[in-house]
Design a protein around this motif. Sequence first.
Motif, PDB file in Angstrom:
ATOM      1  N   ILE A  80      -2.325 -16.314   6.298  1.00 26.94           N
ATOM      2  CA  ILE A  80      -2.258 -17.043   7.561  1.00 26.94           C
ATOM      3  C   ILE A  80      -2.162 -18.524   7.231  1.00 26.94           C
ATOM      4  CG2 ILE A  80      -3.412 -17.549   9.737  1.00 26.94           C
ATOM      5  CD1 ILE A  80      -2.529 -14.622   9.457  1.00 26.94           C
ATOM      6  N   ALA A  81      -1.008 -19.132   7.559  1.00 28.38           N
ATOM      7  CA  ALA A  81      -0.748 -20.514   7.153  1.00 28.38           C
ATOM      8  C   ALA A  81      -0.524 -21.444   8.329  1.00 28.38           C
ATOM      9  CB  ALA A  81       0.463 -20.556   6.222  1.00 28.38           C
ATOM     10  N   SER A  82      -0.601 -20.935   9.555  1.00 30.21           N
ATOM     11  CA  SER A  82      -0.415 -21.769  10.741  1.00 30.21           C
ATOM     12  C   SER A  82      -1.406 -21.308  11.801  1.00 30.21           C
ATOM     13  CB  SER A  82       1.025 -21.658  11.246  1.00 30.21           C
ATOM     14  OG  SER A  82       1.293 -20.333  11.689  1.00 30.21           O
ATOM     15  N   GLU A  83      -1.233 -21.779  13.023  1.00 30.52           N
ATOM     16  CA  GLU A  83      -2.161 -21.414  14.093  1.00 30.52           C
ATOM     17  C   GLU A  83      -1.716 -20.090  14.732  1.00 30.52           C
ATOM     18  OE1 GLU A  83      -4.149 -23.213  18.197  1.00 30.52           O
ATOM     19  OE2 GLU A  83      -2.878 -24.491  16.929  1.00 30.52           O
ATOM     20  N   ILE A  84      -2.482 -19.044  14.479  1.00 32.34           N
ATOM     21  CA  ILE A  84      -2.098 -17.703  14.913  1.00 32.34           C
ATOM     22  C   ILE A  84      -3.292 -17.025  15.580  1.00 32.34           C
ATOM     23  CG2 ILE A  84      -1.334 -15.406  14.171  1.00 32.34           C
ATOM     24  CD1 ILE A  84       0.105 -16.726  11.832  1.00 32.34           C
ATOM     25  N   THR A  85      -3.054 -16.421  16.727  1.00 29.16           N
ATOM     26  CA  THR A  85      -4.023 -15.550  17.370  1.00 29.16           C
ATOM     27  C   THR A  85      -3.558 -14.102  17.216  1.00 29.16           C
ATOM     28  OG1 THR A  85      -4.735 -17.175  19.004  1.00 29.16           O
ATOM     29  CG2 THR A  85      -5.092 -14.868  19.550  1.00 29.16           C
ATOM     30  N   ILE A  86      -4.428 -13.260  16.691  1.00 24.79           N
ATOM     31  CA  ILE A  86      -4.155 -11.822  16.640  1.00 24.79           C
ATOM     32  C   ILE A  86      -5.061 -11.164  17.674  1.00 24.79           C
ATOM     33  CG2 ILE A  86      -4.247  -9.718  15.258  1.00 24.79           C
ATOM     34  CD1 ILE A  86      -3.660 -11.392  12.792  1.00 24.79           C
ATOM     35  N   ASP A  87      -4.450 -10.675  18.742  1.00 23.37           N
ATOM     36  CA  ASP A  87      -5.175  -9.967  19.796  1.00 23.37           C
ATOM     37  C   ASP A  87      -4.928  -8.478  19.591  1.00 23.37           C
ATOM     38  OD1 ASP A  87      -6.222  -8.832  22.057  1.00 23.37           O
ATOM     39  OD2 ASP A  87      -5.334 -10.259  23.449  1.00 23.37           O
ATOM     40  N   GLY A  88      -5.974  -7.802  19.122  1.00 22.74           N
ATOM     41  CA  GLY A  88      -5.785  -6.419  18.711  1.00 22.74           C
ATOM     42  C   GLY A  88      -5.711  -5.416  19.845  1.00 22.74           C
ATOM     43  N   SER A  89      -6.239  -5.749  21.014  1.00 22.44           N
ATOM     44  CA  SER A  89      -6.261  -4.791  22.134  1.00 22.44           C
ATOM     45  C   SER A  89      -6.870  -3.459  21.716  1.00 22.44           C
ATOM     46  CB  SER A  89      -4.845  -4.579  22.690  1.00 22.44           C
ATOM     47  OG  SER A  89      -4.258  -5.795  23.091  1.00 22.44           O
ATOM     48  N   GLY A  90      -7.883  -3.534  20.822  1.00 19.83           N
ATOM     49  CA  GLY A  90      -8.528  -2.315  20.342  1.00 19.83           C
ATOM     50  C   GLY A  90      -7.865  -1.699  19.128  1.00 19.83           C
ATOM     51  N   ALA A  91      -6.894  -2.364  18.539  1.00 20.07           N
ATOM     52  CA  ALA A  91      -6.201  -1.836  17.362  1.00 20.07           C
ATOM     53  C   ALA A  91      -7.045  -2.000  16.100  1.00 20.07           C
ATOM     54  CB  ALA A  91      -4.859  -2.536  17.181  1.00 20.07           C
ATOM     55  N   THR A  92      -6.682  -1.248  15.058  1.00 25.77           N
ATOM     56  CA  THR A  92      -7.323  -1.306  13.742  1.00 25.77           C
ATOM     57  C   THR A  92      -6.295  -1.690  12.695  1.00 25.77           C
ATOM     58  OG1 THR A  92      -8.977   0.369  14.298  1.00 25.77           O
ATOM     59  CG2 THR A  92      -8.503   0.052  11.964  1.00 25.77           C
ATOM     60  N   ILE A  93      -6.679  -2.620  11.816  1.00 23.68           N
ATOM     61  CA  ILE A  93      -5.880  -2.909  10.623  1.00 23.68           C
ATOM     62  C   ILE A  93      -6.698  -2.420   9.440  1.00 23.68           C
ATOM     63  CG2 ILE A  93      -4.656  -4.645   9.282  1.00 23.68           C
ATOM     64  CD1 ILE A  93      -4.705  -6.453  11.750  1.00 23.68           C
ATOM     65  N   ARG A  94      -6.157  -1.434   8.722  1.00 24.66           N
ATOM     66  CA  ARG A  94      -6.957  -0.738   7.718  1.00 24.66           C
ATOM     67  C   ARG A  94      -6.178  -0.558   6.423  1.00 24.66           C
ATOM     68  NH1 ARG A  94      -8.874   5.075   9.550  1.00 24.66           N
ATOM     69  NH2 ARG A  94      -6.693   5.614   9.120  1.00 24.66           N
ATOM     70  N   ARG A  95      -6.869  -0.810   5.330  1.00 27.52           N
ATOM     71  CA  ARG A  95      -6.333  -0.410   4.028  1.00 27.52           C
ATOM     72  C   ARG A  95      -6.594   1.075   3.851  1.00 27.52           C
ATOM     73  NH1 ARG A  95      -9.403   0.460  -0.252  1.00 27.52           N
ATOM     74  NH2 ARG A  95      -8.351   0.929  -2.209  1.00 27.52           N
ATOM     75  N   ASP A  96      -5.560   1.813   3.502  1.00 23.80           N
ATOM     76  CA  ASP A  96      -5.696   3.260   3.332  1.00 23.80           C
ATOM     77  C   ASP A  96      -6.305   3.548   1.973  1.00 23.80           C
ATOM     78  OD1 ASP A  96      -5.570   5.975   3.295  1.00 23.80           O
ATOM     79  OD2 ASP A  96      -3.397   6.134   3.527  1.00 23.80           O
ATOM     80  N   GLY A  97      -7.637   3.686   1.942  1.00 24.19           N
ATOM     81  CA  GLY A  97      -8.322   3.955   0.688  1.00 24.19           C
ATOM     82  C   GLY A  97      -8.550   5.414   0.417  1.00 24.19           C
ATOM     83  N   ARG A  98      -7.912   6.268   1.208  1.00 21.96           N
ATOM     84  CA  ARG A  98      -8.126   7.706   1.015  1.00 21.96           C
ATOM     85  C   ARG A  98      -7.370   8.248  -0.187  1.00 21.96           C
ATOM     86  NH1 ARG A  98      -6.297   9.382   6.928  1.00 21.96           N
ATOM     87  NH2 ARG A  98      -4.707   7.866   6.286  1.00 21.96           N
ATOM     88  N   GLU A  99      -6.348   7.522  -0.597  1.00 18.94           N
ATOM     89  CA  GLU A  99      -5.552   7.952  -1.749  1.00 18.94           C
ATOM     90  C   GLU A  99      -5.889   7.095  -2.966  1.00 18.94           C
ATOM     91  OE1 GLU A  99      -3.678  10.557  -1.611  1.00 18.94           O
ATOM     92  OE2 GLU A  99      -3.830  10.868   0.558  1.00 18.94           O
ATOM     93  N   ASP A 100      -6.032   7.733  -4.121  1.00 23.60           N
ATOM     94  CA  ASP A 100      -6.413   7.011  -5.332  1.00 23.60           C
ATOM     95  C   ASP A 100      -5.360   6.008  -5.780  1.00 23.60           C
ATOM     96  OD1 ASP A 100      -8.769   8.435  -5.410  1.00 23.60           O
ATOM     97  OD2 ASP A 100      -8.018   9.953  -6.812  1.00 23.60           O
ATOM     98  N   ASN A 101      -4.108   6.230  -5.390  1.00 24.12           N
ATOM     99  CA  ASN A 101      -3.043   5.351  -5.890  1.00 24.12           C
ATOM    100  C   ASN A 101      -2.832   4.114  -5.015  1.00 24.12           C
ATOM    101  OD1 ASN A 101      -2.046   6.684  -3.688  1.00 24.12           O
ATOM    102  ND2 ASN A 101      -0.053   7.210  -4.594  1.00 24.12           N
ATOM    103  N   VAL A 102      -3.659   3.920  -3.972  1.00 24.93           N
ATOM    104  CA  VAL A 102      -3.529   2.727  -3.145  1.00 24.93           C
ATOM    105  C   VAL A 102      -4.255   1.566  -3.822  1.00 24.93           C
ATOM    106  CG1 VAL A 102      -4.099   1.658  -0.929  1.00 24.93           C
ATOM    107  CG2 VAL A 102      -3.296   4.027  -1.011  1.00 24.93           C
ATOM    108  N   PRO A 103      -3.578   0.448  -4.101  1.00 28.13           N
ATOM    109  CA  PRO A 103      -4.243  -0.681  -4.769  1.00 28.13           C
ATOM    110  C   PRO A 103      -5.388  -1.235  -3.915  1.00 28.13           C
ATOM    111  CG  PRO A 103      -1.853  -0.953  -4.732  1.00 28.13           C
ATOM    112  CD  PRO A 103      -2.168   0.179  -3.816  1.00 28.13           C
ATOM    113  N   LYS A 104      -6.248  -1.982  -4.569  1.00 23.72           N
ATOM    114  CA  LYS A 104      -7.354  -2.633  -3.871  1.00 23.72           C
ATOM    115  C   LYS A 104      -6.922  -4.035  -3.448  1.00 23.72           C
ATOM    116  CE  LYS A 104     -10.875   0.008  -6.355  1.00 23.72           C
ATOM    117  NZ  LYS A 104     -11.968  -0.023  -7.351  1.00 23.72           N
ATOM    118  N   PHE A 105      -7.132  -4.345  -2.170  1.00 23.73           N
ATOM    119  CA  PHE A 105      -6.803  -5.663  -1.645  1.00 23.73           C
ATOM    120  C   PHE A 105      -7.593  -5.891  -0.358  1.00 23.73           C
ATOM    121  CE2 PHE A 105      -3.486  -2.585  -0.449  1.00 23.73           C
ATOM    122  CZ  PHE A 105      -3.598  -2.582   0.938  1.00 23.73           C
ATOM    123  N   ARG A 106      -7.907  -7.165  -0.072  1.00 20.66           N
ATOM    124  CA  ARG A 106      -8.527  -7.497   1.210  1.00 20.66           C
ATOM    125  C   ARG A 106      -7.477  -7.382   2.300  1.00 20.66           C
ATOM    126  NH1 ARG A 106      -8.122 -11.915  -1.397  1.00 20.66           N
ATOM    127  NH2 ARG A 106     -10.327 -11.967  -1.952  1.00 20.66           N
TER     128      ARG A 106
END
Length: 462
Positions: A80-106
């Motif tokens: 995020i490099a500028s002025e941004i509003t993220i309005d999720g309306s109940g949405a989820t942003i998720r890293r899929d950690g259920r699979e072993d081959n998914v890299p680790k990241f914030r």
Amino acid sequence: MSRQHVPAVLGLVAGALVAVPAPAAHAATVQVRCSVPDLVAAINAANSSPGPDTLRLARKCTYELTAPDPVNPGNGLPVIASEITIDGSGATIRRDGREDNVPKFRILFVGPTGNLTLTRTTISGGFATDCPAFPDPPGLACGGGISNTGTMKVTRSKFIGNTSQSDVFAQGGAIDSPGTGSVSETEVTANHVIYSGSATGGAAAGGAIANDGPLTVTRSRLTGNTATVTKDTQSTAFAAGIISFAETTVEDTVIRKNRSFAPGGFARAAVANGIPQPGRLTVTGGAVSDNTSDAPHGVAQGGGIANNGLMTVSRVEISGNRAVAKDGTARGGGVRVGPFGALDLIDSRITGNTVDAENGTAQGAGLDNPDGGTLTARRNKVLRNTATAKNGTAQGGGLYHAGGPEGLGTTTLEENTITRNRAGDGGGIFKASGLLTLNGDVIRNNQPNNCSPTGAVPGCTG
């Protein structure tokens, strides 16, 4: 760890005879479909456009991240490099950690020029292994959900199951904010900060939130978060709820059922400030309850609150917290003041907290000021706290005070009620050394005695 946030300096250049105004930047609102590529594209477009942008996510969509940002692979989404509003309306942003081959990241990183408002969004499964806010020393990890080096405002959101892990120093399981930040009406639960190294003296701090820049937390809940370190490395797990390394204000917030675990090391409180620094941690209203610091054959320092800097606590329910250290030392079930701490404790209830150290030493179930700090307590209720140590020493059910190595520590009590507390000795107060004064306090019905040793606390009898 203390950092200094260095603001950018903007220069004004004069010289034109006639000032020509730049075209006005207009706010833009973008509807983002339930698609990760669309979300990535919307952030990139917002970063490139003048003026503020609002990204409205698809209602109750789950944006499943399976790969990191190719430019900054420590993050799932573009910086995020500028002025941004993220309005999720109940949405989820998720890293899929259920699979072993998914890299680790914030999930998100707010850069120095970024200004993020996040609302009605769940951030989940982020896993930090780097620290972009403090990039020089290798091996640090910060902010499993969000790392903020700019400006961040989080409202009515959730952070669930994020992790920050390092072999050197990890902080901020859900949120790490060396920038300017605020968190309000937000649930931060089941996040983890982990020191996984084998060297002596590592640390994990801030299971839910770590703050290195001005931060305000209001009307939120920090529950079920953990701070853990590798066994028998003499490392420190502290502030499973929130750690303050800079000016921090916590208002009307519930901090509950968080756990610091350091076998053979140091486990320290759910709410704590870090190394002594000028910023004050202020906690007003709300509750710090049912938290645990557990350090078998180590040292547990504060179950609910641990202070080693400047702190004010007012109108807070501090109840049911535990400092536990089998074969070790347990101190300050409710509140612990460290050697450099200066704590003002006002109009609060310190009830039902415990210290327990089987085969060891347990001191200060309600309040503990053992190492030369300064405690000023006014109009508090210190009730039904218990110090136990089977086959060991248990002192100071309500309060344990000692002056520290140089005998300079002071505890000043004024109009407090200290009653129905229990310990092996000094059910109400145990004073080992230093200066402790009473002024209109009620100390009674503690077991087996109100104050110990006999005559050590002028004005206290029985």
